[in-house]
Design a protein around this motif. Structure first.
Motif, PDB file in Angstrom:
ATOM      1  N   ILE A   7      50.005  52.190  40.138  1.00  0.00           N
ATOM      2  CA  ILE A   7      49.347  51.146  39.342  1.00  0.00           C
ATOM      3  C   ILE A   7      48.324  50.394  40.188  1.00  0.00           C
ATOM      4  CG2 ILE A   7      49.685  49.010  38.029  1.00  0.00           C
ATOM      5  CD1 ILE A   7      52.499  50.065  37.313  1.00  0.00           C
ATOM      6  N   ALA A   8      48.729  50.015  41.406  1.00  0.00           N
ATOM      7  CA  ALA A   8      47.827  49.274  42.296  1.00  0.00           C
ATOM      8  C   ALA A   8      46.606  50.110  42.655  1.00  0.00           C
ATOM      9  CB  ALA A   8      48.574  48.849  43.553  1.00  0.00           C
ATOM     10  N   LYS A   9      46.821  51.383  42.923  1.00  0.00           N
ATOM     11  CA  LYS A   9      45.715  52.288  43.250  1.00  0.00           C
ATOM     12  C   LYS A   9      44.721  52.359  42.090  1.00  0.00           C
ATOM     13  CE  LYS A   9      44.866  57.069  44.806  1.00  0.00           C
ATOM     14  NZ  LYS A   9      44.105  57.595  43.683  1.00  0.00           N
ATOM     15  N   GLN A  10      45.257  52.427  40.863  1.00  0.00           N
ATOM     16  CA  GLN A  10      44.388  52.491  39.695  1.00  0.00           C
ATOM     17  C   GLN A  10      43.633  51.187  39.498  1.00  0.00           C
ATOM     18  OE1 GLN A  10      44.176  55.488  37.295  1.00  0.00           O
ATOM     19  NE2 GLN A  10      42.303  54.295  37.531  1.00  0.00           N
ATOM     20  N   MET A  11      44.284  50.051  39.757  1.00  0.00           N
ATOM     21  CA  MET A  11      43.617  48.754  39.658  1.00  0.00           C
ATOM     22  C   MET A  11      42.414  48.695  40.589  1.00  0.00           C
ATOM     23  SD  MET A  11      47.025  46.310  39.582  1.00  0.00           S
ATOM     24  CE  MET A  11      46.172  44.727  39.560  1.00  0.00           C
ATOM     25  N   LYS A  12      42.592  49.155  41.815  1.00  0.00           N
ATOM     26  CA  LYS A  12      41.499  49.135  42.796  1.00  0.00           C
ATOM     27  C   LYS A  12      40.370  50.070  42.372  1.00  0.00           C
ATOM     28  CE  LYS A  12      44.538  48.092  46.717  1.00  0.00           C
ATOM     29  NZ  LYS A  12      45.108  48.630  47.982  1.00  0.00           N
ATOM     30  N   GLU A  13      40.728  51.230  41.850  1.00  0.00           N
ATOM     31  CA  GLU A  13      39.705  52.183  41.420  1.00  0.00           C
ATOM     32  C   GLU A  13      38.881  51.622  40.256  1.00  0.00           C
ATOM     33  OE1 GLU A  13      41.692  55.859  40.562  1.00  0.00           O
ATOM     34  OE2 GLU A  13      42.065  56.319  42.680  1.00  0.00           O
ATOM     35  N   ILE A  14      39.528  50.861  39.386  1.00  0.00           N
ATOM     36  CA  ILE A  14      38.814  50.235  38.265  1.00  0.00           C
ATOM     37  C   ILE A  14      37.813  49.212  38.785  1.00  0.00           C
ATOM     38  CG2 ILE A  14      39.103  48.676  36.293  1.00  0.00           C
ATOM     39  CD1 ILE A  14      41.842  50.107  35.818  1.00  0.00           C
ATOM     40  N   VAL A  15      38.247  48.409  39.751  1.00  0.00           N
ATOM     41  CA  VAL A  15      37.343  47.416  40.353  1.00  0.00           C
ATOM     42  C   VAL A  15      36.165  48.117  41.037  1.00  0.00           C
ATOM     43  CG1 VAL A  15      37.138  45.665  42.165  1.00  0.00           C
ATOM     44  CG2 VAL A  15      39.126  45.651  40.639  1.00  0.00           C
ATOM     45  N   GLU A  16      36.458  49.158  41.806  1.00  0.00           N
ATOM     46  CA  GLU A  16      35.400  49.901  42.498  1.00  0.00           C
ATOM     47  C   GLU A  16      34.393  50.495  41.511  1.00  0.00           C
ATOM     48  OE1 GLU A  16      34.725  50.133  45.586  1.00  0.00           O
ATOM     49  OE2 GLU A  16      36.540  49.825  46.778  1.00  0.00           O
ATOM     50  N   LEU A  17      34.893  50.943  40.371  1.00  0.00           N
ATOM     51  CA  LEU A  17      34.049  51.604  39.386  1.00  0.00           C
ATOM     52  C   LEU A  17      33.143  50.638  38.634  1.00  0.00           C
ATOM     53  CD1 LEU A  17      33.302  54.214  37.846  1.00  0.00           C
ATOM     54  CD2 LEU A  17      35.216  53.715  36.294  1.00  0.00           C
ATOM     55  N   PHE A  18      33.693  49.475  38.233  1.00  0.00           N
ATOM     56  CA  PHE A  18      32.965  48.602  37.320  1.00  0.00           C
ATOM     57  C   PHE A  18      32.306  47.382  37.964  1.00  0.00           C
ATOM     58  CE2 PHE A  18      35.951  50.732  34.369  1.00  0.00           C
ATOM     59  CZ  PHE A  18      35.030  51.190  33.425  1.00  0.00           C
ATOM     60  N   MET A  19      32.740  46.993  39.170  1.00  0.00           N
ATOM     61  CA  MET A  19      32.186  45.795  39.796  1.00  0.00           C
ATOM     62  C   MET A  19      31.125  46.177  40.830  1.00  0.00           C
ATOM     63  SD  MET A  19      33.871  43.695  38.017  1.00  0.00           S
ATOM     64  CE  MET A  19      33.143  42.217  38.739  1.00  0.00           C
ATOM     65  N   SER A  20      29.956  45.544  40.741  1.00  0.00           N
ATOM     66  CA  SER A  20      28.846  45.901  41.633  1.00  0.00           C
ATOM     67  C   SER A  20      28.488  44.801  42.632  1.00  0.00           C
ATOM     68  CB  SER A  20      27.605  46.258  40.808  1.00  0.00           C
ATOM     69  OG  SER A  20      27.231  45.175  39.968  1.00  0.00           O
ATOM     70  N   GLU A  21      28.795  43.551  42.338  1.00  0.00           N
ATOM     71  CA  GLU A  21      28.451  42.447  43.243  1.00  0.00           C
ATOM     72  C   GLU A  21      29.403  42.512  44.456  1.00  0.00           C
ATOM     73  OE1 GLU A  21      27.613  39.171  45.359  1.00  0.00           O
ATOM     74  OE2 GLU A  21      29.623  39.344  44.490  1.00  0.00           O
ATOM     75  N   PRO A  22      28.868  42.730  45.656  1.00  0.00           N
ATOM     76  CA  PRO A  22      29.704  43.013  46.835  1.00  0.00           C
ATOM     77  C   PRO A  22      30.765  41.955  47.149  1.00  0.00           C
ATOM     78  CG  PRO A  22      27.400  43.474  47.316  1.00  0.00           C
ATOM     79  CD  PRO A  22      27.431  42.784  45.978  1.00  0.00           C
ATOM     80  N   GLN A  23      30.365  40.679  47.164  1.00  0.00           N
ATOM     81  CA  GLN A  23      31.310  39.617  47.534  1.00  0.00           C
ATOM     82  C   GLN A  23      32.428  39.511  46.509  1.00  0.00           C
ATOM     83  OE1 GLN A  23      29.688  35.673  47.803  1.00  0.00           O
ATOM     84  NE2 GLN A  23      31.418  34.881  48.983  1.00  0.00           N
ATOM     85  N   LEU A  24      32.058  39.574  45.239  1.00  0.00           N
ATOM     86  CA  LEU A  24      33.059  39.472  44.182  1.00  0.00           C
ATOM     87  C   LEU A  24      33.985  40.687  44.214  1.00  0.00           C
ATOM     88  CD1 LEU A  24      34.181  37.957  41.763  1.00  0.00           C
ATOM     89  CD2 LEU A  24      32.460  39.071  40.326  1.00  0.00           C
ATOM     90  N   LYS A  25      33.435  41.864  44.395  1.00  0.00           N
ATOM     91  CA  LYS A  25      34.259  43.072  44.467  1.00  0.00           C
ATOM     92  C   LYS A  25      35.259  42.972  45.618  1.00  0.00           C
ATOM     93  CE  LYS A  25      32.433  47.248  44.112  1.00  0.00           C
ATOM     94  NZ  LYS A  25      31.750  48.534  44.466  1.00  0.00           N
ATOM     95  N   ALA A  26      34.788  42.533  46.770  1.00  0.00           N
ATOM     96  CA  ALA A  26      35.665  42.398  47.941  1.00  0.00           C
ATOM     97  C   ALA A  26      36.786  41.404  47.681  1.00  0.00           C
ATOM     98  CB  ALA A  26      34.848  41.971  49.163  1.00  0.00           C
ATOM     99  N   HIS A  27      36.437  40.312  47.024  1.00  0.00           N
ATOM    100  CA  HIS A  27      37.430  39.284  46.725  1.00  0.00           C
ATOM    101  C   HIS A  27      38.469  39.808  45.724  1.00  0.00           C
ATOM    102  CE1 HIS A  27      39.043  35.246  45.848  1.00  0.00           C
ATOM    103  NE2 HIS A  27      38.481  34.894  46.979  1.00  0.00           N
ATOM    104  N   MET A  28      38.020  40.601  44.774  1.00  0.00           N
ATOM    105  CA  MET A  28      38.925  41.158  43.776  1.00  0.00           C
ATOM    106  C   MET A  28      39.881  42.172  44.404  1.00  0.00           C
ATOM    107  SD  MET A  28      36.281  41.532  40.563  1.00  0.00           S
ATOM    108  CE  MET A  28      37.450  41.831  39.244  1.00  0.00           C
ATOM    109  N   LEU A  29      39.368  42.991  45.287  1.00  0.00           N
ATOM    110  CA  LEU A  29      40.220  43.969  45.980  1.00  0.00           C
ATOM    111  C   LEU A  29      41.244  43.259  46.859  1.00  0.00           C
ATOM    112  CD1 LEU A  29      37.524  46.627  46.952  1.00  0.00           C
ATOM    113  CD2 LEU A  29      39.314  46.862  45.212  1.00  0.00           C
TER     114      LEU A  29
END
Length: 297
Positions: A7-29
């Motif tokens: 589940i966690a792996k899939q959550m990260k893959e979703i963030v990687e796929l849909f989020m483009s703003e670097p700082q926000l993506k990093a914070h979400m991961l």
């Protein structure tokens, strides 16, 4: 890999796929990593279980579980903002929470499942989140005075979230009659919140519930006591939080002596037993009933 890990792996893959703003993506991961440390991802696992329970076909249920956990994580982060728990940058935390909330719903919308099922699921998600917001505001505003009002608030705040994750799995599997699922899920949510409130009483440094003067069942019990106690003095503004904190061991001792802790534990068990009774009525394989009971112990 464990179910939690998938589940966690899939959550990260979703963030990687849909989020483009670097700082926000990093914070979400990073937020997902922190979530992993503190959570068993039981909400996603419940969604998984209910999808598996009623599904006749193989759907990407880990994707469903990840979507659910993203939505729940959004709520946790917003709670932290409201409670001012463990936060250094409220702005990016709010943006992260909004991102998770929208991502979870977007994932559901893009599932390769019949549109009718997805529409029902998304509508139910919105309904439950609105109920939870109402409950959260009642809690923050300290607008409960009685046990009945407290249980009603908890049902909206937490019961609706558990109902959301259980029912969404069933709806996406094509289950039409969700009344029984809603009933036991709300009972599970009430019991879990009572347990969380008890935990908050023993973790003043980690949770802001006492400082915010939130009225949980054991606190209401103490406020109704015939005896004078520190809880009455604190909630009547006769002593401030610093004075209450210094005497926290005595305050907890008073709760235990008055029976407030025992009372809350009994109430939690009552709602767990109500949930178990409803689960037993399900027309599903016993392995699913056992799995459900294991999750809510």
């Amino acid at each position: 890999m464990s179910e939690k890990g998938k589940i966690a792996k899939q959550m990260k893959e979703i963030v990687e796929l849909f989020m483009s703003e670097p700082q926000l993506k990093a914070h979400m991961l990073m937020a997902i990593e922190e979530h992993m440390k503190e959570s068993d991802l039981v909400f996603g696992r419940l969604a998984n279980l209910h999808h598996d329970m009623f599904s006749k076909q193989e759907y990407p249920f880990i994707y469903i579980a990840a979507a659910v956990e993203l939505i729940v994580l959004a709520g946790d982060l917003l709670d932290d903002v409201v409670d001012q728990d463990r936060l250094k940058d409220d702005a990016i935390t709010v943006h992260t929470a909004i991102g998770f909330l929208l991502l979870g719903q977007q994932v559901i919308a893009h599932l390769h499942i019949a549109d009718e099922k997805k529409l029902k699921a998304l509508s139910y998600v919105t309904s439950c989140l609105l109920q939870s917001v109402h409950g959260q505001q009642t809690d923050v505003a300290c607008n409960v005075q009685t046990e009945a009002e407290c249980i009603k608030m908890v049902e909206k705040k937490s019961g609706s979230l558990v109902a959301m994750v259980c029912v969404i799995g069933a709806l996406l599997a094509g289950k039409e009659d969700i009344a029984a699922i809603e009933t036991y899920a709300r009972y599970i949510g009430i019991a879990a919140q009572i347990d969380n409130d008890l935990d908050a009483l023993y973790n003043w440094d980690k949770k802001a519930d006492i400082q915010a003067k939130k009225k949980s069942l054991p606190i209401l019990y103490m406020l109704e006591s015939k005896h004078d106690n520190l809880w009455k003095q604190y909630f009547n503004n006769e002593i401030d939080y610093d004075e209450m904190y210094v005497q926290k061991e005595k305050a907890l001792q008073q709760m235990e002596q008055e029976g407030a802790i025992y009372y809350a534990k009994v109430m939690s068990q009552i709602y767990k037993e109500k949930a178990w009774q409803e689960i037993e009525k399900l027309d599903v394989d016993d392995k699913y009933k056992s799995a459900l009971k294991t999750m809510i112990l």
